[in-house]
Design a protein around this motif. Structure first.
Motif, PDB file in Angstrom:
ATOM      1  N   ALA A 105      44.559  47.641  29.548  1.00 26.63           N
ATOM      2  CA  ALA A 105      45.561  47.593  30.213  1.00 26.63           C
ATOM      3  C   ALA A 105      45.588  47.569  31.466  1.00 26.63           C
ATOM      4  N   VAL A 106      44.588  48.202  32.152  1.00 26.32           N
ATOM      5  CA  VAL A 106      44.506  48.070  33.503  1.00 26.32           C
ATOM      6  C   VAL A 106      44.108  46.791  34.093  1.00 26.32           C
ATOM      7  N   ARG A 107      43.330  46.011  33.302  1.00 24.38           N
ATOM      8  CA  ARG A 107      43.142  44.616  33.832  1.00 24.38           C
ATOM      9  C   ARG A 107      44.156  43.931  33.436  1.00 24.38           C
ATOM     10  N   LEU A 108      44.929  44.023  32.533  1.00 26.97           N
ATOM     11  CA  LEU A 108      45.951  43.206  32.155  1.00 26.97           C
ATOM     12  C   LEU A 108      47.098  43.094  33.166  1.00 26.97           C
ATOM     13  N   ASP A 109      47.292  44.687  33.774  1.00 27.09           N
ATOM     14  CA  ASP A 109      48.503  44.989  34.411  1.00 27.09           C
ATOM     15  C   ASP A 109      48.261  44.652  36.402  1.00 27.09           C
ATOM     16  N   ASP A 110      46.982  44.806  36.602  1.00 27.98           N
ATOM     17  CA  ASP A 110      46.617  44.879  37.905  1.00 27.98           C
ATOM     18  C   ASP A 110      45.583  43.509  38.175  1.00 27.98           C
ATOM     19  N   PRO A 111      46.214  42.698  39.054  1.00 20.75           N
ATOM     20  CA  PRO A 111      45.492  41.605  39.375  1.00 20.75           C
ATOM     21  C   PRO A 111      44.337  41.740  40.187  1.00 20.75           C
ATOM     22  N   ALA A 112      44.554  42.740  41.118  1.00 19.16           N
ATOM     23  CA  ALA A 112      43.425  43.239  41.835  1.00 19.16           C
ATOM     24  C   ALA A 112      42.180  43.775  41.319  1.00 19.16           C
ATOM     25  N   VAL A 113      42.390  44.478  40.318  1.00 21.38           N
ATOM     26  CA  VAL A 113      41.164  45.113  39.336  1.00 21.38           C
ATOM     27  C   VAL A 113      40.580  43.966  38.671  1.00 21.38           C
ATOM     28  N   ARG A 114      41.279  42.960  38.134  1.00 19.07           N
ATOM     29  CA  ARG A 114      40.735  41.505  37.805  1.00 19.07           C
ATOM     30  C   ARG A 114      39.838  40.821  38.798  1.00 19.07           C
ATOM     31  N   THR A 115      40.418  40.751  39.735  1.00 16.91           N
ATOM     32  CA  THR A 115      39.984  39.876  40.734  1.00 16.91           C
ATOM     33  C   THR A 115      38.644  40.515  41.231  1.00 16.91           C
ATOM     34  N   ALA A 116      38.682  41.720  41.461  1.00 16.34           N
ATOM     35  CA  ALA A 116      37.320  42.679  41.885  1.00 16.34           C
ATOM     36  C   ALA A 116      36.310  42.495  40.707  1.00 16.34           C
ATOM     37  N   GLN A 117      36.454  42.724  39.538  1.00 16.95           N
ATOM     38  CA  GLN A 117      35.577  42.511  38.380  1.00 16.95           C
ATOM     39  C   GLN A 117      34.963  41.177  38.309  1.00 16.95           C
ATOM     40  N   ILE A 118      35.836  39.984  38.396  1.00 14.05           N
ATOM     41  CA  ILE A 118      35.449  38.984  38.254  1.00 14.05           C
ATOM     42  C   ILE A 118      34.348  38.589  39.440  1.00 14.05           C
ATOM     43  N   ALA A 119      34.577  39.004  40.817  1.00 14.09           N
ATOM     44  CA  ALA A 119      33.760  38.964  41.696  1.00 14.09           C
ATOM     45  C   ALA A 119      32.361  39.596  41.307  1.00 14.09           C
ATOM     46  N   ALA A 120      32.449  40.800  40.761  1.00 18.32           N
ATOM     47  CA  ALA A 120      31.123  41.532  40.638  1.00 18.32           C
ATOM     48  C   ALA A 120      30.417  40.717  39.365  1.00 18.32           C
ATOM     49  N   GLN A 121      31.212  40.168  38.481  1.00 19.98           N
ATOM     50  CA  GLN A 121      30.645  39.371  37.300  1.00 19.98           C
ATOM     51  C   GLN A 121      29.846  38.335  37.766  1.00 19.98           C
ATOM     52  N   ASP A 122      30.654  37.554  39.013  1.00 22.87           N
ATOM     53  CA  ASP A 122      29.823  36.438  39.590  1.00 22.87           C
ATOM     54  C   ASP A 122      28.779  36.704  40.162  1.00 22.87           C
ATOM     55  N   ALA A 123      28.622  37.785  40.822  1.00 19.13           N
ATOM     56  CA  ALA A 123      27.364  38.220  41.361  1.00 19.13           C
ATOM     57  C   ALA A 123      26.210  38.444  40.546  1.00 19.13           C
ATOM     58  N   ALA A 124      26.534  39.184  39.425  1.00 16.12           N
ATOM     59  CA  ALA A 124      25.576  39.505  38.446  1.00 16.12           C
ATOM     60  C   ALA A 124      25.002  38.182  37.815  1.00 16.12           C
ATOM     61  N   LEU A 125      25.972  37.171  37.372  1.00 12.46           N
ATOM     62  CA  LEU A 125      25.772  35.909  36.913  1.00 12.46           C
ATOM     63  C   LEU A 125      24.576  35.154  37.829  1.00 12.46           C
ATOM     64  N   GLU A 126      24.894  35.270  39.120  1.00 16.84           N
ATOM     65  CA  GLU A 126      24.032  34.489  40.134  1.00 16.84           C
ATOM     66  C   GLU A 126      22.506  35.336  39.921  1.00 16.84           C
ATOM     67  N   HIS A 127      22.461  36.475  39.966  1.00 17.31           N
ATOM     68  CA  HIS A 127      21.202  37.172  39.509  1.00 17.31           C
ATOM     69  C   HIS A 127      20.672  36.837  38.389  1.00 17.31           C
ATOM     70  N   MET A 128      21.197  36.594  37.357  1.00 17.64           N
ATOM     71  CA  MET A 128      20.647  36.061  36.151  1.00 17.64           C
ATOM     72  C   MET A 128      20.541  34.926  36.120  1.00 17.64           C
ATOM     73  N   GLY A 129      20.502  34.094  37.258  1.00 21.70           N
ATOM     74  CA  GLY A 129      19.799  32.746  37.236  1.00 21.70           C
ATOM     75  C   GLY A 129      21.065  31.310  36.813  1.00 21.70           C
ATOM     76  N   ARG A 130      22.507  31.758  37.124  1.00 24.72           N
ATOM     77  CA  ARG A 130      23.354  30.759  36.745  1.00 24.72           C
ATOM     78  C   ARG A 130      23.262  29.471  37.565  1.00 24.72           C
ATOM     79  N   GLY A 131      23.492  28.240  36.896  1.00 19.78           N
ATOM     80  CA  GLY A 131      23.343  27.108  37.553  1.00 19.78           C
ATOM     81  C   GLY A 131      21.971  26.456  37.853  1.00 19.78           C
TER      82      GLY A 131
END
Length: 392
Positions: A342-368
């Motif tokens: 619910a927090v993520r469905l209702d709050d775009p800022a929470v979604r944006t922050a988590q997507i950014a953190a996920q992207d950083a983790a994916l880079e560390h894992m070797g994306r691309g």
């Protein structure tokens, strides 16, 4: 006329079936009609010409008690797999993920066909639990194709050569994915929130998780009448997913096939996922996710004593932080899952922050870093050549 190269591919789960099919395509791209495939797999490998002697759903089990109950059946299927190899006489065997089953197949092949090269594609996560498996694997196969850059030292210390090929989940191509196509298919408006649910590819995962996922959906939908729920289901378990979802008070849209899966991931506002490869795929699609998992109480009690990392999701392990919230065992229940979603469905800022953190983790894992299947194919062909020339 030169005989085609015979490659045996063995995959016991949906994720391995996907990885094996991609490897088969990469090998065919290199060799054309100069390669043929035999082995064990599901629908994806069947599309590449692998006629499995049995349904891999029979051997895709989860948990200690379930594994013990299924052990006689698994041993029968190990014997069937070894018998297939003995009949087909492959030039090389690639054993994909699925530690327990593929290890026993490898041991059987060592006795039945001692000269055939054995490659393990995806090693056990010994950096998280059961480090002794590295030594066991080194005694059993000739090479490991690793999907994690940090795997090599754990296995090379026991003399097992490791080739890092990368994680196929991090090279998944979403360029042709069409969120609008998915919305049209399920009758969703352009603004309707979409909750993607990925309940796993093993029957045990689905039966343990789906009731809790269903309760979370019910709680969310009570105050969000426009919420759309989509479940991309693996072919090996789609009937079970539909049966479990049939009792939900809010019927989800169950979709099948790779195209629909990618469309759904790109369309998702938020996702609820069983721990596994799919968590990286969803993050790659750009959706914030909540991770859940349950095993039997006995299995969980055992795992608490042997797991060496505080997280089970690869993104979280890479980031050494809970980038995607994890709800494990007793915490995996409808109310808690609904609150996190619910927090993520209702709050775009929470979604944006988590997507950014996920992207950083994916880079560390070797994306691309390119196509892992092409690198895996190259390693397989080098192993065949080494056997033919006698050079290690």
């Amino acid at each position: 006329m030169t005989q085609p190269l015979t490659v045996m591919l063995v995959a016991a789960e949906a994720s391995g079936d996907d990885r094996g099919a991609a490897l088969a395509r990469a090998l065919r791209h290199r060799l054309g009609i100069g390669v043929r495939f035999v082995g064990v797999g599901g629908a994806r490998l069947a599309e590449e010409g692998v006629r499995s002697p049995f349904d891999i759903a029979e051997i895709s089990v989860l948990g200690l008690l379930e594994g013990l109950a299924a052990y006689p059946r698994i041993l029968r299927r190990v014997r069937d797999t070894v018998a297939l190899a003995t009949k087909e006489r492959p030039d090389i065997v690639v054993l994909i993920d699925s530690w327990g089953f593929t290890l026993r197949v490898a041991q059987g092949l060592r006795r039945a066909l001692p000269g055939v090269p054995l490659i393990k594609y995806v090693g056990p996560q010994v950096w998280a639990t059961r480090p002794g498996r590295a030594k066991t694997l080194a005694k059993t196969v000739d090479r490991l194709l690793s999907i994690h850059a940090f795997d090599a030292p754990w296995f090379e210390r026991y003399g097992l050569p490791v080739t890092f090929v990368g994680n196929s989940a991090l090279s998944l191509d979403f360029t042709s994915a069409d969120p609008a196509r998915l919305r049209t298919r399920i009758g969703a408006t352009p603004d309707a929130p979409i909750l993607l649910i990925a309940p796993g590819s093993r029957r045990g995962e689905i039966t343990r998780l789906m009731p809790h996922f269903g309760e979370a959906v019910w709680r969310l939908a009570r105050t969000r009448p426009d919420l759309q729920v989509v479940i991309p289901a693996a072919s090996t378990v789609v009937d079970l997913v539909k049966a479990e979802a049939a009792v939900w008070p809010v019927p989800p849209h169950v979709v099948e096939g790779e195209v629909s899966k990618l469309d759904a991931m790109k369309a998702a506002t938020v996702a609820l996922a069983c721990s596994g490869t799919v968590t990286s795929e969803i993050a790659l699609a750009g959706a914030p996710l909540v991770v859940a998992y349950r095993v039997s109480p006995v299995t969980y009690a055992l795992l608490k004593h042997i797991v060496r990392t505080p997280y089970i999701t690869l993104m979280n392990i890479a980031a050494q932080a809970e980038v995607a919230p994890e709800f494990i065992q007793e915490r995996c229940e409808g109310l808690a899952l609904a609150k996190a979603l619910a927090v993520r469905l209702d709050d775009p800022a929470v979604r944006t922050a988590q997507i950014a953190a996920q992207d950083a983790a994916l880079e560390h894992m070797g994306r691309g870093q390119g196509d892992p299947s092409a690198r895996a194919a190259e390693a397989v062909l080098k192993a065949v050549e080494s056997r033919r020339t006698g050079n290690p």
